[in-house]
Design an enzyme around this catalytic site. Structure first.
Site, PDB file in Angstrom:
ATOM      1  CG  ASN A  12       4.407   2.045 -32.204  1.00 24.50           C
ATOM      2  OD1 ASN A  12       4.104   3.241 -32.323  1.00 24.50           O
ATOM      3  ND2 ASN A  12       5.525   1.639 -31.609  1.00 24.50           N
ATOM      4  CD1 TRP A  13       0.710   3.059 -37.560  1.00 27.79           C
ATOM      5  CD2 TRP A  13      -0.228   5.013 -38.130  1.00 27.79           C
ATOM      6  NE1 TRP A  13      -0.483   2.778 -38.178  1.00 27.79           N
ATOM      7  CE2 TRP A  13      -1.083   3.962 -38.541  1.00 27.79           C
ATOM      8  CE3 TRP A  13      -0.615   6.323 -38.382  1.00 27.79           C
ATOM      9  CZ2 TRP A  13      -2.295   4.193 -39.198  1.00 27.79           C
ATOM     10  CZ3 TRP A  13      -1.835   6.552 -39.039  1.00 27.79           C
ATOM     11  CH2 TRP A  13      -2.650   5.495 -39.438  1.00 27.79           C
ATOM     12  CE  LYS A  14       8.473   1.374 -34.337  1.00 25.37           C
ATOM     13  NZ  LYS A  14       9.665   0.743 -33.843  1.00 25.37           N
ATOM     14  CG  HIS A  69       7.774   1.226 -27.789  1.00 22.20           C
ATOM     15  ND1 HIS A  69       9.058   1.346 -28.266  1.00 22.20           N
ATOM     16  CD2 HIS A  69       7.107   0.454 -28.668  1.00 22.20           C
ATOM     17  CE1 HIS A  69       9.147   0.673 -29.408  1.00 22.20           C
ATOM     18  NE2 HIS A  69       7.976   0.122 -29.677  1.00 22.20           N
ATOM     19  CD  GLU A  76      11.182   2.480 -31.150  1.00 28.89           C
ATOM     20  OE1 GLU A  76      10.211   3.237 -31.311  1.00 28.89           O
ATOM     21  OE2 GLU A  76      11.430   1.519 -31.915  1.00 28.89           O
ATOM     22  CD  GLU A 127       6.854  -3.976 -28.840  1.00 29.42           C
ATOM     23  OE1 GLU A 127       6.266  -4.163 -29.913  1.00 29.42           O
ATOM     24  OE2 GLU A 127       7.347  -2.883 -28.527  1.00 29.42           O
ATOM     25  CB  SER A 154      11.090  -8.026 -36.927  1.00 31.29           C
ATOM     26  OG  SER A 154      12.078  -7.035 -36.686  1.00 31.29           O
ATOM     27  N   GLY A 177       5.249  -2.528 -35.657  1.00 31.65           N
ATOM     28  CA  GLY A 177       5.847  -1.227 -35.934  1.00 31.65           C
ATOM     29  C   GLY A 177       5.945  -1.001 -37.432  1.00 31.65           C
ATOM     30  N   GLY A 178       7.117  -1.234 -37.977  1.00 39.92           N
ATOM     31  CA  GLY A 178       7.405  -0.953 -39.388  1.00 39.92           C
ATOM     32  C   GLY A 178       6.344  -1.443 -40.366  1.00 39.92           C
TER      33      GLY A 178
HETATM   34  C1  PEP Z   1       7.310  -1.633 -32.271  1.00 39.53           C
HETATM   35  O1  PEP Z   1       7.616  -0.487 -32.557  1.00 39.53           O
HETATM   36  O2  PEP Z   1       6.604  -1.834 -31.274  1.00 39.53           O
HETATM   37  C2  PEP Z   1       7.782  -2.737 -33.104  1.00 39.53           C
HETATM   38  C3  PEP Z   1       7.536  -3.946 -32.722  1.00 39.53           C
HETATM   39  O3  PEP Z   1       8.467  -2.379 -34.244  1.00 39.53           O
HETATM   40  P1  PEP Z   1       8.818  -3.352 -35.484  1.00 39.53           P
HETATM   41  O4  PEP Z   1       7.557  -4.118 -35.821  1.00 39.53           O
HETATM   42  O5  PEP Z   1       9.228  -2.422 -36.576  1.00 39.53           O
HETATM   43  O6  PEP Z   1       9.915  -4.263 -35.048  1.00 39.53           O
END
Ligand code: PEP
Length: 251
Positions: A9-11, A95, A97, A167, A213, A234-235
């Protein structure tokens, strides 16, 4: 046997040129890799250029959101038809966010899920509790409410191809992942809920991802759990090395 599934997920990161560079890097590292389903979810503006690069590969394209109407006067929104047209096979829905910053509810997520399924776009449905809810020992209750709302009025035949992502909100972007045991407890509950509400055959086949994470260093342990089938990243999906290493370490 469920095939591992890793989605990035590149957000709201990556310009078109940056997305192309990242996609080319992922392709280079994972071109012949067939031990996991891999999905890249760039921002809307990069969907088409990324699709051009993925066309000849097994790596799939996903979007990060949609609006449930097919078309109309909905300024700023993007429909399932447009995502399909851009080459998407998946779409992340619900999600945290989006729930937090854009007021999405289980009800609106349910409409989005129905809209994606109607056109054969596979939803990656996200559920997860906040830290406050976990500390109040409400995790399972929250997940149950979210699953009930998100999958309302849906039948097994509609849901084939659907992916669920657990998540925990407190683990997203914080560097603090759930322990494998914490993830397994919730994943097991989700699979049990799917068995109860749909069927055991359906529940046995659906992929349940962990997100929060995920890094190359923690994916192996998470994947050892019986009900963890992959990750929504994500990150760590924003860098070629970390994302491709997660994929390799996951299998
Ligand atoms: C996400 O955005 O779905 C996510 C899990 O982010 P991160 O891996 O950065 O915690």
């Amino acid at each position: 046997m469920r095939k591992p599934f890793i989605a990035g997920n590149w957000k709201m990161y990556k310009t078109i040129n940056e997305a192309i560079a990242l996609t080319n890097g992922v392709k280079r590292e994972l071109l012949d890799f067939d031990k996991a389903d891999i999905v890249l979810c760039p921002p809307f503006t990069a969907l088409s250029p990324v699709y051009e690069l993925l066309m000849e590969t097994e790596i799939k394209l996903g979007a990060q959101n949609l609006y449930w109407e097919k078309e109309g006067a909905f300024t700023g929104e993007v429909s399932c038809v447009m995502l399909k047209d851009a080459g998407c096979e998946f779409v992340i829905l619900g999600h945290s966010e989006r729930r937090k910053y854009f007021a999405e509810t289980d009800e609106s997520i349910n409409k989005k899920i129905k809209s994606s399924l109607a056109i054969g776009l596979n939803p990656i449905c996200c559920v997860g509790e906040t830290l406050q809810e976990r500390e109040a020992e409400k995790t399972i209750e929250v997940i149950k409410t979210q699953l009930t709302g998100c999958f309302k009025d849906l039948k097994i035949e509609d849901l084939l191809g659907t992916v669920v992502a657990y998540e925990p909100v407190w683990a997203i972007g914080t560097g603090k992942n759930a322990t494998p045991a914490q993830a397994q407890e919730v994943h097991k509950f989700i699979r049990g809920w799917l068995t109860e509400n749909f069927s055991s055959g359906f529940a046995d086949n659906i992929r349940i991802l962990y997100g929060g994470s995920v890094k190359p260093a923690n994916i192996k342990e998470l994947m050892k759990e019986a009900d963890v089938d992959g990750a929504l990243v994500g990150g760590a999906s924003l860098e070629i090395a970390s994302f491709t290493q997660i994929v390799k370490n996951a299998v």
